[in-house]
Design a protein around this motif. Structure first.
Motif, PDB file in Angstrom:
ATOM      1  N   ARG A  74       4.885  -8.899  -1.379  1.00  0.00           N
ATOM      2  CA  ARG A  74       4.418  -9.975  -2.233  1.00  0.00           C
ATOM      3  C   ARG A  74       4.140  -9.426  -3.628  1.00  0.00           C
ATOM      4  O   ARG A  74       3.968  -8.228  -3.798  1.00  0.00           O
ATOM      5  CB  ARG A  74       3.140 -10.588  -1.656  1.00  0.00           C
ATOM      6  CG  ARG A  74       3.352 -11.261  -0.297  1.00  0.00           C
ATOM      7  CD  ARG A  74       2.076 -11.274   0.513  1.00  0.00           C
ATOM      8  NE  ARG A  74       1.637  -9.915   0.817  1.00  0.00           N
ATOM      9  CZ  ARG A  74       0.708  -9.623   1.721  1.00  0.00           C
ATOM     10  NH1 ARG A  74       0.132 -10.585   2.400  1.00  0.00           N
ATOM     11  NH2 ARG A  74       0.349  -8.375   1.931  1.00  0.00           N
ATOM     12  N   TYR A  75       4.073 -10.333  -4.578  1.00  0.00           N
ATOM     13  CA  TYR A  75       3.819  -9.912  -5.958  1.00  0.00           C
ATOM     14  C   TYR A  75       2.498  -9.144  -6.025  1.00  0.00           C
ATOM     15  O   TYR A  75       1.470  -9.609  -5.549  1.00  0.00           O
ATOM     16  CB  TYR A  75       3.760 -11.129  -6.883  1.00  0.00           C
ATOM     17  CG  TYR A  75       3.558 -10.778  -8.334  1.00  0.00           C
ATOM     18  CD1 TYR A  75       4.641 -10.497  -9.147  1.00  0.00           C
ATOM     19  CD2 TYR A  75       2.280 -10.721  -8.891  1.00  0.00           C
ATOM     20  CE1 TYR A  75       4.462 -10.167 -10.486  1.00  0.00           C
ATOM     21  CE2 TYR A  75       2.089 -10.390 -10.223  1.00  0.00           C
ATOM     22  CZ  TYR A  75       3.188 -10.118 -11.011  1.00  0.00           C
ATOM     23  OH  TYR A  75       3.007  -9.788 -12.323  1.00  0.00           O
ATOM     24  N   GLY A  76       2.534  -7.956  -6.619  1.00  0.00           N
ATOM     25  CA  GLY A  76       1.333  -7.164  -6.782  1.00  0.00           C
ATOM     26  C   GLY A  76       1.036  -6.213  -5.652  1.00  0.00           C
ATOM     27  O   GLY A  76       0.104  -5.399  -5.759  1.00  0.00           O
ATOM     28  N   ASP A  77       1.804  -6.267  -4.541  1.00  0.00           N
ATOM     29  CA  ASP A  77       1.636  -5.256  -3.501  1.00  0.00           C
ATOM     30  C   ASP A  77       1.909  -3.888  -4.108  1.00  0.00           C
ATOM     31  O   ASP A  77       2.776  -3.742  -4.985  1.00  0.00           O
ATOM     32  CB  ASP A  77       2.598  -5.510  -2.335  1.00  0.00           C
ATOM     33  CG  ASP A  77       2.103  -6.608  -1.399  1.00  0.00           C
ATOM     34  OD1 ASP A  77       0.937  -7.014  -1.538  1.00  0.00           O
ATOM     35  OD2 ASP A  77       2.878  -7.051  -0.543  1.00  0.00           O
ATOM     36  N   GLU A  78       1.204  -2.874  -3.625  1.00  0.00           N
ATOM     37  CA  GLU A  78       1.341  -1.564  -4.251  1.00  0.00           C
ATOM     38  C   GLU A  78       1.263  -0.448  -3.224  1.00  0.00           C
ATOM     39  O   GLU A  78       0.751  -0.636  -2.115  1.00  0.00           O
ATOM     40  CB  GLU A  78       0.251  -1.365  -5.310  1.00  0.00           C
ATOM     41  CG  GLU A  78      -1.159  -1.495  -4.761  1.00  0.00           C
ATOM     42  CD  GLU A  78      -2.219  -1.524  -5.844  1.00  0.00           C
ATOM     43  OE1 GLU A  78      -1.874  -1.875  -6.996  1.00  0.00           O
ATOM     44  OE2 GLU A  78      -3.379  -1.206  -5.544  1.00  0.00           O
ATOM     45  N   VAL A  79       1.793   0.698  -3.614  1.00  0.00           N
ATOM     46  CA  VAL A  79       1.711   1.895  -2.791  1.00  0.00           C
ATOM     47  C   VAL A  79       1.230   3.050  -3.663  1.00  0.00           C
ATOM     48  O   VAL A  79       1.577   3.131  -4.842  1.00  0.00           O
ATOM     49  CB  VAL A  79       3.076   2.230  -2.138  1.00  0.00           C
ATOM     50  CG1 VAL A  79       4.124   2.567  -3.201  1.00  0.00           C
ATOM     51  CG2 VAL A  79       2.949   3.379  -1.151  1.00  0.00           C
ATOM     52  N   SER A  80       0.411   3.893  -3.078  1.00  0.00           N
ATOM     53  CA  SER A  80      -0.074   5.082  -3.767  1.00  0.00           C
ATOM     54  C   SER A  80       0.210   6.291  -2.887  1.00  0.00           C
ATOM     55  O   SER A  80      -0.088   6.277  -1.690  1.00  0.00           O
ATOM     56  CB  SER A  80      -1.578   4.969  -4.040  1.00  0.00           C
ATOM     57  OG  SER A  80      -2.066   6.148  -4.634  1.00  0.00           O
TER      58      SER A  80
END
Length: 277
Positions: free
Chosen positions: A103-109
């Protein structure tokens, strides 16, 4: 952004910018690992957000300079030993694949801790899921029909479609914005006037000129023959006498009028039928 990571152990030098990435696409960082030690042990910590409990899984892989896979987050092990022969920098490439269900704004670090005989260094990489803009081919002059059908589908089920854009004057193409490109293709599959998506994707910079309103009198010059397409003189042929760019109006004289009376109309009320020679 180019920078060095860490102050001890095996510092890494290279690209560490947070990257925007579209669903199903790849973001990568190339960097070098340096140390006086013959090897380094890399520990990987991968986290997702902003809602970690419901975030989709990202594929994270580390490769060496030859393209050989050194580590992947689907493995159960969290560490990988890499050789640093002769104290030379080790060239590495970190790759993340954004899940198609993102989804928009999902992120991974990705947090990598490199430990050597000299100590430990920590460096981080991150990516954020962004929407895709795809170009859909349509049957010529059926852009509105396709947009209407696609708008109806956009309201059903998953909200996969964020926006649909059909610029005036662009025949045979429609821009569709959304997250999951597979679902975008699925929703256009049985629309009769839709053809297929153009390969690849576009971005807002490439279509920004379509977002700027175009003057209704652009391309019209004094002396042009025009047809009035609405108003009380609809269907009449006239010659352009004067153009007011600021008001987007033109003054014309009707060709078949017994008495040539100037008529002022909006620029979008006429269609050029013959250019001034």
């Amino acid at each position: 952004m180019k920078s060095d990571h860490g102050t001890g152990g095996a510092p890494a030098a290279g690209d560490d910018a947070v990257k925007d990435v579209r669903a199903g696409m790849v973001a990568e960082w190339r960097f070098t690992l340096s140390s006086g030690s013959p090897s380094a042990t890399l520990r990987f910590d991968v986290s997702t957000g902003p809602d970690e409990d419901n975030a989709p899984d990202w594929n994270v892989t580390l490769y060496d300079a030859t393209g050989s896979e050194l580590w992947n987050n689907y493995r159960s092990v969290l560490e990988k030993k890499v050789d640093l022969p002769d104290g030379k920098p080790k060239e590495l490439r970190l790759e993340v694949i954004c899940p198609k269900g993102a989804r928009y704004g999902d992120e991974v670090s990705v947090r990598i801790t490199a430990t050597t005989q000299e100590g430990a260094s920590v460096f981080r990489y991150g990516a954020v899921a962004r929407q895709s803009i795809m170009v859909l081919k349509t049957q010529m002059d059926q852009e509105k029909s396709v947009v209407d059908s696609l708008m109806s589908k956009a309201q059903l089920g998953e909200k996969d479609i964020y926006a649909i854009f059909s610029p005036p004057g662009l025949r045979g193409y429609v821009f569709v914005e959304g997250m999951n490109t597979d679902r975008l293709r699925e929703k256009t599959r049985d629309i009769k006037k839709a053809r297929s998506f153009v390969g690849g994707e576009t971005d807002i910079e490439e279509i920004s000129h379509y977002l700027v309103p175009v003057s209704a009198v652009i391309g019209i010059v004094e002396g042009d023959l025009v047809e009035l397409i609405n108003g009380p003189f609809k269907g009449e042929i006239a010659r352009v006498q004067q153009i007011d760019q600021s008001k987007e109006e033109i003054t014309v004289e009707l060709i078949e009028a017994m008495v040539p009376i100037p008529v002022t109309v909006k620029g979008d009320s006429v269609r050029v039928v013959e250019k001034e020679k």
